[in-house]
Design a protein around this motif. Structure first.
Motif, PDB file in Angstrom:
ATOM      1  N   UNK A 181      18.214 -42.272 -94.269  1.00 35.87           N
ATOM      2  CA  UNK A 181      18.339 -44.315 -94.231  1.00 35.87           C
ATOM      3  C   UNK A 181      19.919 -43.956 -94.959  1.00 35.87           C
ATOM      4  N   UNK A 182      19.284 -43.757 -95.980  1.00 36.29           N
ATOM      5  CA  UNK A 182      20.593 -43.744 -97.376  1.00 36.29           C
ATOM      6  C   UNK A 182      21.799 -43.394 -96.787  1.00 36.29           C
ATOM      7  N   UNK A 183      22.104 -42.240 -96.018  1.00 40.52           N
ATOM      8  CA  UNK A 183      22.769 -42.083 -95.020  1.00 40.52           C
ATOM      9  C   UNK A 183      23.261 -42.835 -93.839  1.00 40.52           C
ATOM     10  N   UNK A 184      22.105 -43.498 -93.432  1.00 41.00           N
ATOM     11  CA  UNK A 184      22.997 -44.017 -92.138  1.00 41.00           C
ATOM     12  C   UNK A 184      23.184 -45.806 -92.504  1.00 41.00           C
ATOM     13  N   UNK A 185      22.933 -45.405 -93.970  1.00 39.76           N
ATOM     14  CA  UNK A 185      23.048 -47.413 -94.153  1.00 39.76           C
ATOM     15  C   UNK A 185      24.308 -47.476 -96.015  1.00 39.76           C
ATOM     16  N   UNK A 186      24.078 -46.296 -96.515  1.00 39.79           N
ATOM     17  CA  UNK A 186      25.278 -46.879 -97.472  1.00 39.79           C
ATOM     18  C   UNK A 186      23.853 -46.818 -98.448  1.00 39.79           C
ATOM     19  N   UNK A 187      23.234 -47.238 -98.585  1.00 36.24           N
ATOM     20  CA  UNK A 187      22.713 -47.929 -99.986  1.00 36.24           C
ATOM     21  C   UNK A 187      21.641 -47.027-100.643  1.00 36.24           C
ATOM     22  N   UNK A 188      21.488 -47.181-101.672  1.00 38.19           N
ATOM     23  CA  UNK A 188      20.936 -45.893-102.525  1.00 38.19           C
ATOM     24  C   UNK A 188      19.255 -45.562-101.904  1.00 38.19           C
ATOM     25  N   UNK A 189      19.313 -44.866-102.193  1.00 36.31           N
ATOM     26  CA  UNK A 189      17.505 -44.447-102.393  1.00 36.31           C
ATOM     27  C   UNK A 189      16.338 -45.041-103.078  1.00 36.31           C
ATOM     28  N   UNK A 190      17.184 -45.193-104.308  1.00 36.60           N
ATOM     29  CA  UNK A 190      16.334 -46.160-104.992  1.00 36.60           C
ATOM     30  C   UNK A 190      16.078 -47.280-104.887  1.00 36.60           C
ATOM     31  N   UNK A 191      17.747 -48.033-104.904  1.00 33.61           N
ATOM     32  CA  UNK A 191      17.363 -48.891-103.906  1.00 33.61           C
ATOM     33  C   UNK A 191      16.450 -49.560-103.231  1.00 33.61           C
ATOM     34  N   UNK A 192      16.692 -48.835-101.764  1.00 32.16           N
ATOM     35  CA  UNK A 192      15.070 -48.590-100.341  1.00 32.16           C
ATOM     36  C   UNK A 192      13.723 -48.573-101.128  1.00 32.16           C
ATOM     37  N   UNK A 193      13.460 -47.982-102.304  1.00 30.33           N
ATOM     38  CA  UNK A 193      12.230 -47.320-102.840  1.00 30.33           C
ATOM     39  C   UNK A 193      12.006 -48.844-104.120  1.00 30.33           C
ATOM     40  N   UNK A 194      13.141 -49.508-103.979  1.00 29.31           N
ATOM     41  CA  UNK A 194      12.391 -50.786-105.440  1.00 29.31           C
ATOM     42  C   UNK A 194      11.699 -51.852-104.341  1.00 29.31           C
ATOM     43  N   UNK A 195      13.042 -51.885-102.864  1.00 31.76           N
ATOM     44  CA  UNK A 195      12.562 -52.801-102.108  1.00 31.76           C
ATOM     45  C   UNK A 195      11.551 -53.093-101.545  1.00 31.76           C
ATOM     46  N   UNK A 196      10.982 -51.626-100.967  1.00 31.46           N
ATOM     47  CA  UNK A 196       9.585 -51.340-100.344  1.00 31.46           C
ATOM     48  C   UNK A 196       8.528 -51.173-101.350  1.00 31.46           C
ATOM     49  N   UNK A 197       8.485 -50.963-102.715  1.00 40.54           N
ATOM     50  CA  UNK A 197       7.838 -51.773-103.449  1.00 40.54           C
ATOM     51  C   UNK A 197       8.134 -52.902-104.104  1.00 40.54           C
ATOM     52  N   UNK A 198       8.308 -54.309-104.242  1.00 40.21           N
ATOM     53  CA  UNK A 198       8.713 -54.953-103.972  1.00 40.21           C
ATOM     54  C   UNK A 198       9.096 -55.471-105.964  1.00 40.21           C
ATOM     55  N   UNK A 199       9.853 -54.676-105.833  1.00 46.27           N
ATOM     56  CA  UNK A 199      10.514 -54.394-107.054  1.00 46.27           C
ATOM     57  C   UNK A 199      11.882 -55.557-107.434  1.00 46.27           C
ATOM     58  N   UNK A 200      12.653 -54.984-106.390  1.00 49.78           N
ATOM     59  CA  UNK A 200      13.975 -55.413-106.216  1.00 49.78           C
ATOM     60  C   UNK A 200      14.082 -55.917-104.564  1.00 49.78           C
ATOM     61  N   UNK A 201      15.069 -57.388-104.659  1.00 51.65           N
ATOM     62  CA  UNK A 201      15.077 -58.676-103.529  1.00 51.65           C
ATOM     63  C   UNK A 201      16.199 -58.254-103.265  1.00 51.65           C
ATOM     64  N   UNK A 202      16.346 -57.536-102.442  1.00 51.48           N
ATOM     65  CA  UNK A 202      17.923 -57.497-101.240  1.00 51.48           C
ATOM     66  C   UNK A 202      18.691 -58.557-100.982  1.00 51.48           C
ATOM     67  N   UNK A 203      19.599 -58.090-100.389  1.00 46.44           N
ATOM     68  CA  UNK A 203      21.007 -59.662-100.099  1.00 46.44           C
ATOM     69  C   UNK A 203      19.962 -59.859 -98.681  1.00 46.44           C
ATOM     70  N   UNK A 204      21.029 -60.091 -98.189  1.00 43.78           N
ATOM     71  CA  UNK A 204      20.755 -60.761 -96.665  1.00 43.78           C
ATOM     72  C   UNK A 204      21.366 -59.174 -95.508  1.00 43.78           C
ATOM     73  N   UNK A 205      22.745 -59.446 -96.919  1.00 41.83           N
ATOM     74  CA  UNK A 205      23.551 -57.747 -96.192  1.00 41.83           C
ATOM     75  C   UNK A 205      22.767 -56.507 -96.129  1.00 41.83           C
TER      76      UNK A 205
END
Length: 102
Positions: free
Chosen positions: A21-45
């Motif tokens: 998913x990181x390779x396909x999106x350019x979004x870091x794995x740490x940021x993805x995990x944070x979104x999944x765990x609810x500790x990070x708020x993603x932008x619409x982009x």
């Protein structure tokens, strides 16, 4: 269902790793995990890039239903494959389809 939980569920359903998913999106794995765990708020982009890579849409992500309401399984698979193609291959496929329907 929370956005992060929905993203994790989609990722697991597609048997996709954070690395892929990181390779396909350019979004870091740490940021993805944070979104999944609810500790990070993603932008619409960010959500848009994640949903595109997962073969769904923002509207489906925010939809309370768990099933996609406008694409059947075969259509979802086609969209998923097209999204993984290079631009050159997707252009060639589009040209082929347009040729069939002229």
């Amino acid at each position: 269902m929370e956005i992060g939980m929905k993203l994790r569920s989609l990722k697991e359903k597609k048997k996709m790793t954070n690395y892929r998913l990181t390779q396909m999106t350019g979004i870091s794995g740490q940021h993805i995990r944070g979104i999944e765990e609810g500790t990070r708020q993603p932008t619409l982009e960010t959500l848009s890039r994640l949903t595109a890579a997962l073969g769904t849409s923002l509207s489906e992500l925010f939809n309370e239903d768990t099933e996609c309401s406008y694409l059947n399984e075969k259509e979802r698979k086609i969209v998923e494959y097209v999204r993984m193609m290079s631009e050159e291959k997707s252009d060639a496929l589009l040209n082929l389809i347009e040729t069939w329907y002229r």
